[in-house]
Design a protein around this motif. Structure first.
Motif, PDB file in Angstrom:
ATOM      1  N   ASN A  73      37.931  51.907  36.607  1.00 44.88           N
ATOM      2  CA  ASN A  73      38.890  52.082  37.695  1.00 44.88           C
ATOM      3  C   ASN A  73      39.331  50.777  38.326  1.00 44.88           C
ATOM      4  OD1 ASN A  73      35.988  52.301  38.649  1.00 44.88           O
ATOM      5  ND2 ASN A  73      37.002  51.931  40.598  1.00 44.88           N
ATOM      6  N   ASP A  74      38.796  49.634  37.896  1.00 47.24           N
ATOM      7  CA  ASP A  74      39.106  48.360  38.541  1.00 47.24           C
ATOM      8  C   ASP A  74      40.569  47.973  38.334  1.00 47.24           C
ATOM      9  OD1 ASP A  74      36.617  47.906  39.593  1.00 47.24           O
ATOM     10  OD2 ASP A  74      35.963  46.532  38.017  1.00 47.24           O
ATOM     11  N   THR A  75      41.155  47.354  39.368  1.00 46.45           N
ATOM     12  CA  THR A  75      42.535  46.875  39.304  1.00 46.45           C
ATOM     13  C   THR A  75      42.591  45.419  39.737  1.00 46.45           C
ATOM     14  OG1 THR A  75      42.985  47.628  41.571  1.00 46.45           O
ATOM     15  CG2 THR A  75      43.515  49.159  39.773  1.00 46.45           C
ATOM     16  N   ASP A  76      43.684  44.739  39.358  1.00 45.89           N
ATOM     17  CA  ASP A  76      43.889  43.368  39.830  1.00 45.89           C
ATOM     18  C   ASP A  76      44.705  43.380  41.116  1.00 45.89           C
ATOM     19  OD1 ASP A  76      46.542  43.783  39.090  1.00 45.89           O
ATOM     20  OD2 ASP A  76      46.455  42.454  37.343  1.00 45.89           O
TER      21      ASP A  76
ATOM     22  N   GLY B   3      47.641  45.600  41.272  1.00 45.76           N
ATOM     23  CA  GLY B   3      47.446  47.024  41.067  1.00 45.76           C
ATOM     24  C   GLY B   3      47.356  47.444  39.612  1.00 45.76           C
ATOM     25  N   ARG B   4      47.324  46.480  38.684  1.00 50.69           N
ATOM     26  CA  ARG B   4      47.215  46.824  37.266  1.00 50.69           C
ATOM     27  C   ARG B   4      45.768  47.178  36.933  1.00 50.69           C
ATOM     28  NH1 ARG B   4      49.469  41.822  34.015  1.00 50.69           N
ATOM     29  NH2 ARG B   4      48.034  40.802  35.482  1.00 50.69           N
ATOM     30  N   LEU B   5      45.575  48.247  36.194  1.00 46.33           N
ATOM     31  CA  LEU B   5      44.242  48.638  35.774  1.00 46.33           C
ATOM     32  C   LEU B   5      43.699  47.614  34.780  1.00 46.33           C
ATOM     33  CD1 LEU B   5      44.934  52.436  35.383  1.00 46.33           C
ATOM     34  CD2 LEU B   5      43.168  51.464  36.880  1.00 46.33           C
ATOM     35  N   LEU B   6      42.505  47.101  35.039  1.00 45.55           N
ATOM     36  CA  LEU B   6      41.977  46.010  34.227  1.00 45.55           C
ATOM     37  C   LEU B   6      41.546  46.467  32.837  1.00 45.55           C
ATOM     38  CD1 LEU B   6      40.029  43.907  36.863  1.00 45.55           C
ATOM     39  CD2 LEU B   6      42.337  43.587  35.980  1.00 45.55           C
TER      40      LEU B   6
ATOM     41  N   ALA C 107      44.693  54.812  32.519  1.00 46.51           N
ATOM     42  CA  ALA C 107      44.667  55.542  33.783  1.00 46.51           C
ATOM     43  C   ALA C 107      43.735  56.752  33.699  1.00 46.51           C
ATOM     44  CB  ALA C 107      46.083  56.006  34.150  1.00 46.51           C
TER      45      ALA C 107
ATOM     46  N   SER D   8      45.692  45.664  28.561  1.00 48.74           N
ATOM     47  CA  SER D   8      44.761  45.170  29.570  1.00 48.74           C
ATOM     48  C   SER D   8      45.101  43.718  29.905  1.00 48.74           C
ATOM     49  CB  SER D   8      43.323  45.292  29.078  1.00 48.74           C
ATOM     50  OG  SER D   8      43.164  44.679  27.820  1.00 48.74           O
TER      51      SER D   8
END
Length: 602
Positions: free
Chosen positions: A337-340, A343-346, A350, A573
């Motif tokens: 669930n981590d994002t930068d 807001g991009r999923l690392l 999704a 990613s």
């Protein structure tokens, strides 16, 4: 977070950790009463203590480990606040070193005692309390509020995992069905839980684990620079002091190492044996111990991970016989669930919490999922996502015959720091770029005295190298060896995508695995195989100075045809582009291809 005081920063293995010094002054009476209530088993809610997640009621508990050692384990328990105290729920357990009340890897500046926020993202994001799940965080021996000496996932910590699962299953508010959840070290304990074959353990979610503890400190008898830094880091975590308003019992347990100094000294020496066949490391070979296990397992793994790398991953999954789910791809040491900052999923895909909860609901509650998720969602090196029934899926396997050659074992990597760096599984270097020395050696191609090359013929079609490449060869004398794999474009642009090293203790045959991979070659690209000295600061080798002649070398390749891919949702990613920039150079002196890079059908 009710944080107050003066903040300072400290660097831990390349990552900045914010550490806040508590201001002086006592706690409000209500906060003191809340802490005492939780320690006494009286539930404390978010309204009484903001450290408790919304919708949860927090208590503390203690129970013995399962090995008869007298170790006492501490747990923080989060129950749905809207349910009666006796209401039975399924339980999700996390067991690890990062649940101390004061902070995960050091004091975090909290102004009152409360449960660790390590997985508050999971509790809140998955809606655990509203869904009617209990979440339990258990301190491994030597950490947080537990007694005992830390054990680097050995028999003692494995006994702690057994005790935690069985305790959670046996509580009057438990349905007896337990899941495990974690990332990094507490993902490792999930793998341990599976290996223990516990009847009450029904599902494990393990993000970015270590599949064999040996590989975190050594590679085929060559130490990594963190061979001393990692034990030092965990000694530091084990000695995080209790908070002022912790209970007397918690404080006494947290101070265990102060009266047992051998815990810290033993942790610095017990795990420095470079022999993977020693009794110490055999007890911690989780991949081998997974044989015949059947707990449903949901894993994530970054193929280009700079921290907990995909080594022995394929062996673990092959040995596991139960249902499997996985997200595997081209990312670093991150959660699903981590994002930068943008807001991009690392990890690029999704729906992490929704997919995880469908998994838990199925195996802890018996609820058929309303959505059919792929068994494995896989991101390849082009950033494309596909669905597979398992990982790996291989179309063709064959041995590539490599050229004979020689190199001088001079080393040449960056000099390791004297303490090897201080990092735990959460705070290793974020990216491991090729150094100038490594790029310079690579550019010289087969003229470099410190390495030699073998080249494939150009790929006649797009294809993918997957699974775990393995090298076998004869060496003329003792020394060190590094093997690297490169994706080489027609213009000489080349990316190093896989590597491993080994100590050559005698002349003669040797075989070893590289890291598991999932790398797609465009049509016309070649595979370059580089064999030579360890010119990398990622290992702590002692160069022999010998000229090492290599003969009868073979590389086992597993190749997949992308034309059979079944697409699934997922974006590129973000780490993939960082990795490419850090590990790409231009090669010269590219020789003729001597083995094919292709997929055979039929």
């Amino acid at each position: 977070m009710n944080i107050r005081g003066k903040a300072s920063t400290a660097v831990a293995a390349g990552a900045l950790l914010t550490i806040t010094t508590l201001a002086s002054g006592g706690l409000p009476a209500a906060a003191q009463a809340g802490a005492a209530n939780a320690a006494a088993g009286v539930p404390v809610t978010h309204e009484e203590n903001p450290r408790v997640p919304k919708g949860a009621a927090w208590t503390e508990a203690y129970f013995p480990s399962s090995d008869g050692s007298g170790v006492e384990l501490h747990a923080d328990v989060l129950r749905p606040a809207h349910l009666p105290a006796e209401a039975k729920t399924p339980v999700i357990v996390s067991v690890g070193p990062y649940f101390a009340h004061a902070g995960q890897t050091g004091p975090e500046g909290w102004d009152r005692v409360g449960p660790s926020a390590r997985f508050q993202d999971f509790v809140d994001g998955a809606g655990l309390m509203a869904r009617g799940y209990t979440f339990v965080m258990v301190d491994l021996r030597g950490f947080g509020g537990s007694t005992g000496c830390l054990d680097w996932v050995g028999p003692g910590e494995q006994a702690d995992v057994r005790a935690a699962v069985e305790w959670a299953a046996g509580q009057p508010w438990s349905t007896g069905k337990v899941g495990m959840y974690g990332k990094s070290y507490d993902a490792v304990t999930g793998l341990v839980g599976n290996n223990l074959k516990l009847d009450s353990l029904k599902a494990v979610v393990a993000q970015e684990p270590v599949w064999d503890m040996y590989n975190y400190l050594f590679s085929n008898k060559v130490p990594r620079p963190n061979v001393t830094g990692t034990p030092n880091a965990y000694n530091s975590i084990a000695t995080i002091p209790a908070m002022a308003d912790d209970s007397d019992r918690y404080k006494a347990n947290a101070a265990y190492e102060a009266s047992h100094p051998q815990c810290l000294s033993d942790n610095l020496t017990n795990n420095n044996n470079p022999d993977p066949r020693s009794a110490y490391w055999r007890a911690r070979d989780l991949a081998a111990h997974a044989a015949g296990t059947r707990t449903p397992l949901f894993v994530t793994q970054g193929f280009i991970e700079p921290n907990t790398k995909p080594e022995d991953m394929e062996e673990y999954l092959d040995n596991h016989r139960g249902r499997e789910r996985g997200w595997v791809g081209q990312w670093e040491h991150v959660r699903g669930n981590d994002t930068d900052a943008d807001g991009r999923l690392l990890q690029g895909r999704a729906g992490w919490f929704d997919e995880v909860m469908r998994f838990y609901d199925q195996y802890l509650r018996g609820l058929a999922p309303s959505v059919t998720d792929p068994a494995y969602a896989v991101e390849d090196s082009l950033g494309h996502w596909r669905a597979q029934p398992t990982w790996p899926v291989t179309t063709t396997s064959y041995d590539a015959r490599l050229s004979a050659g020689r190199y001088v074992d001079t080393g040449g990597g960056a000099t390791a720091r004297a303490d090897g760096g201080r990092w735990d599984m959460e705070h290793a270097p974020r990216i491991e770029p090729l150094s100038g020395t490594e790029k310079s050696a690579a550019k010289q191609g087969d003229t470099a005295a410190t390495s030699f090359w073998t080249w494939s013929t150009p790929a006649p079609q797009k294809l993918r190298m997957t699974a775990t490449p393995r090298i076998s060869l004869n060496a003329s004398t003792t020394g060190n060896m590094m093997v690297r794999l490169w994706d080489v474009a027609p213009d000489g642009t080349a990316t190093m995508f896989d590597e491993n090293v080994a100590l050559l203790e005698r002349r003669g045959p040797i075989s070893f695995n590289l890291k598991s991979t999932d790398w797609t070659f465009e049509r016309g690209h070649r595979l370059g195989v580089q064999i030579g000295t360890i010119d990398s600061g990622r290992w702590w080798d002692v160069p022999s100075g010998n000229t090492i002649k290599v003969s009868d070398a073979r590389l086992t390749l597993n190749v997949q045809a992308p034309r059979f891919d079944v697409p699934t949702q997922g974006d590129r990613s973000p780490y993939l582009d960082q990795y490419l920039a850090a590990n790409t150079t231009t090669l010269s002196n590219i020789g003729p291809g001597t083995f094919p890079l292709r997929v055979w059908q039929g």
